[in-house]
Scaffold this active site. Structure first.
Site, mmCIF file in Angstrom:
data_model
loop_
_atom_site.group_PDB
_atom_site.id
_atom_site.type_symbol
_atom_site.label_atom_id
_atom_site.label_comp_id
_atom_site.label_asym_id
_atom_site.label_seq_id
_atom_site.Cartn_x
_atom_site.Cartn_y
_atom_site.Cartn_z
ATOM 1 N N ASP A 133 -76.339 -33.586 -6.414
ATOM 2 C CA ASP A 133 -77.728 -33.843 -6.873
ATOM 3 C C ASP A 133 -77.919 -34.928 -7.655
ATOM 4 O O ASP A 133 -77.492 -35.605 -8.491
ATOM 5 C CB ASP A 133 -77.944 -32.543 -7.844
ATOM 6 C CG ASP A 133 -79.613 -32.454 -8.249
ATOM 7 O OD1 ASP A 133 -80.111 -33.177 -7.876
ATOM 8 O OD2 ASP A 133 -79.621 -31.622 -8.890
ATOM 9 N N GLU A 147 -79.096 -33.429 -2.768
ATOM 10 C CA GLU A 147 -80.370 -32.624 -3.393
ATOM 11 C C GLU A 147 -81.141 -33.996 -4.082
ATOM 12 O O GLU A 147 -80.499 -34.828 -4.690
ATOM 13 C CB GLU A 147 -79.749 -31.697 -4.366
ATOM 14 C CG GLU A 147 -80.923 -31.358 -5.295
ATOM 15 C CD GLU A 147 -80.754 -29.962 -5.928
ATOM 16 O OE1 GLU A 147 -79.584 -29.490 -5.568
ATOM 17 O OE2 GLU A 147 -81.143 -29.837 -6.973
ATOM 18 N N GLU A 206 -87.938 -29.133 -5.875
ATOM 19 C CA GLU A 206 -87.975 -28.503 -7.320
ATOM 20 C C GLU A 206 -89.084 -29.196 -8.018
ATOM 21 O O GLU A 206 -89.815 -28.622 -8.932
ATOM 22 C CB GLU A 206 -86.734 -28.716 -8.090
ATOM 23 C CG GLU A 206 -86.373 -30.374 -8.562
ATOM 24 C CD GLU A 206 -85.314 -30.218 -9.211
ATOM 25 O OE1 GLU A 206 -84.204 -29.952 -8.410
ATOM 26 O OE2 GLU A 206 -84.943 -30.261 -10.344
ATOM 27 N N HIS A 240 -84.529 -23.183 -6.754
ATOM 28 C CA HIS A 240 -84.276 -23.811 -7.906
ATOM 29 C C HIS A 240 -84.265 -22.973 -9.136
ATOM 30 O O HIS A 240 -85.252 -22.306 -9.425
ATOM 31 C CB HIS A 240 -85.183 -25.060 -8.174
ATOM 32 C CG HIS A 240 -84.704 -25.891 -9.366
ATOM 33 N ND1 HIS A 240 -85.402 -26.064 -10.378
ATOM 34 C CD2 HIS A 240 -83.866 -27.129 -9.406
ATOM 35 C CE1 HIS A 240 -84.924 -26.604 -11.501
ATOM 36 N NE2 HIS A 240 -83.914 -27.478 -10.693
HETATM 37 CA CA CA Z 1 -81.892 -30.431 -9.016
#
Ligand code: CA
Length: 388
Positions: A200, A226, A252, A302
């Site tokens: 991420d 991500e 997200e 998320h």
């Molecule tokens: Ca994230």
């Protein structure tokens, strides 16, 4: 039935150590719960995405902007309420904090609807496609320390999360492309060859740096990459998805069906990660989910925040239709934070015990079957940690 009062509870405590992601280090854990009361004594709970001072601003939107719009309304008219609030706030914010604030209220209205019907939210949506869901544990947050120390820490932490029983794990990056590859190599060493791990970036890269890191992640066989670039960078997403073998995930930081329509039509996501506590609540999540599936884009929600957010997502993951379906179908996962979080572990009268379930069942967790979200927060815990 009428809505009589809406209250925001912003909870906070000092973390035992500073944690970080690519944008900042933080030393406090916070959560923003929304309580909607009715004249029939039924109370619903929801949660708004957004830490610290964001939560304080969202509290003002919930209590001073949204509450006056819907006091006296029938809480069962949640879609009518959603559109009334959205239309009245449209000129002042179609994304960001107004939508985060609306999300918490909408989730609380679904909790009320479930309690009125004496059914869990997944039954209101249409039933459970699965009674258990696979859990991935995220950790490996950044710390303000040299990369060699952090890499050594990530080797151990990745192995610990695997040994806790989680089905997969996720790490943070954000030190810069070269150091980030070192960190990802450390996590691969920690989890071993056949274990799934994800990376991420919290949108810290330029497109060219994201290609550099993404190619290394392909070699390490990471499962997804991500938020490699800024959420507004639709061209970057499209180019990365077309040019990299690793799955590109994100979403997200997107809000509402109109924002989601754009990012799905852009074809830049292999995996969509809608945040129900930010994008507009359960009502809007269901529309976004349908849009994702209309584009044949798989969804892995998320998840961030307290046990209210975790329970909300368990309801939604239960009710997520198979896409495309089959004898051994593609399955979603629950995102679960393994770092210190009292609002996830201690908030509920009857805890979800995610970690114990994961350990005992090989990475699975059961869907709560009680009415509404299926969980109740403990008022004493709220009072203890409440800062506003
Ligand atoms: Ca994230």
């Amino acid at each position: 039935m009428k809505i009589t009062k809406i209250t925001s509870h912003v909870l906070q405590y000092d973390l035992p150590e500073q944690l970080g992601y690519s944008q900042q280090y933080y030393a406090k854990r916070s959560a923003h719960l929304v309580e909607v009361e009715t004249d029939e004594g039924i109370t619903g709970w929801g949660e708004c995405f957004g830490p610290g001072h964001i939560a304080l601003a969202n509290k003002a939107i919930v209590e001073q902007v949204i509450q006056p719009m819907i006091l006296g309304a029938d809480p069962m008219d949640r879609d009518v309420i959603w559109h009334k609030v959205y239309n009245l706030m449209r000129d002042h914010g179609q994304k960001g904090m107004p939508m985060q604030a609306l999300s918490g209220v909408d989730i609380a209205l679904w909790d009320i609807a479930g309690k009125v019907a004496n059914l869990p939210v997944h039954k209101l949506i249409g039933g459970a496609h699965r009674d258990h869901v696979t859990v991935y544990g995220y950790g490996m947050m950044l710390r303000p320390e040299p990369v060699a120390d952090l890499a050594a820490r990530f080797v151990d932490e990745a192995a610990e999360i695997r040994d806790m029983g989680f089905a997969a794990t996720k790490m943070k990056v954000g030190l810069g492309p070269k150091d980030d590859v070192t960190l990802a190599q450390a996590v691969r060493r920690g989890v071993g060859e056949d274990f799934r791990f994800m990376v991420d970036a919290n949108h810290c890269y330029t497109t060219s740096d994201a290609f550099y890191v993404g190619r290394a992640l392909e070699e390490l066989e990471a499962y997804w990459f991500e938020e490699p670039v800024a959420p507004e960078d639709h061209d970057g997403y499209r180019e990365l998805r077309a040019g990299l073998k690793v799955n590109i995930s994100g979403g997200e930081a997107e809000f509402g069906r109109w924002g989601w329509r754009q990012i799905l039509e852009n074809r830049g996501l292999d995996i969509a990660q809608p945040e129900v506590c930010a994008l507009g609540g359960i009502s809007e999540y269901l529309r976004v989910l349908a849009l994702c599936h209309a584009h044949f884009t798989p969804v892995i929600n998320h998840v961030w925040g307290s046990a209210i957010a975790v329970a909300t997502n368990l309801q939604l993951l239960a009710a997520m239709p198979p896409m495309p379906g089959g004898l051994h179908p593609w399955e979603p996962m629950l995102e679960f934070d393994t770092t210190d979080n009292k609002f996830r572990d201690d908030l509920l009268v009857e805890p979800l015990n995610i970690q114990r379930q994961v350990k005992q069942s090989g990475g699975m967790v059961a869907i709560p079957q009680g009415a509404g979200l299926g969980v109740e927060p403990d008022r004493a815990v709220i009072d203890h940690y409440k800062i506003a």
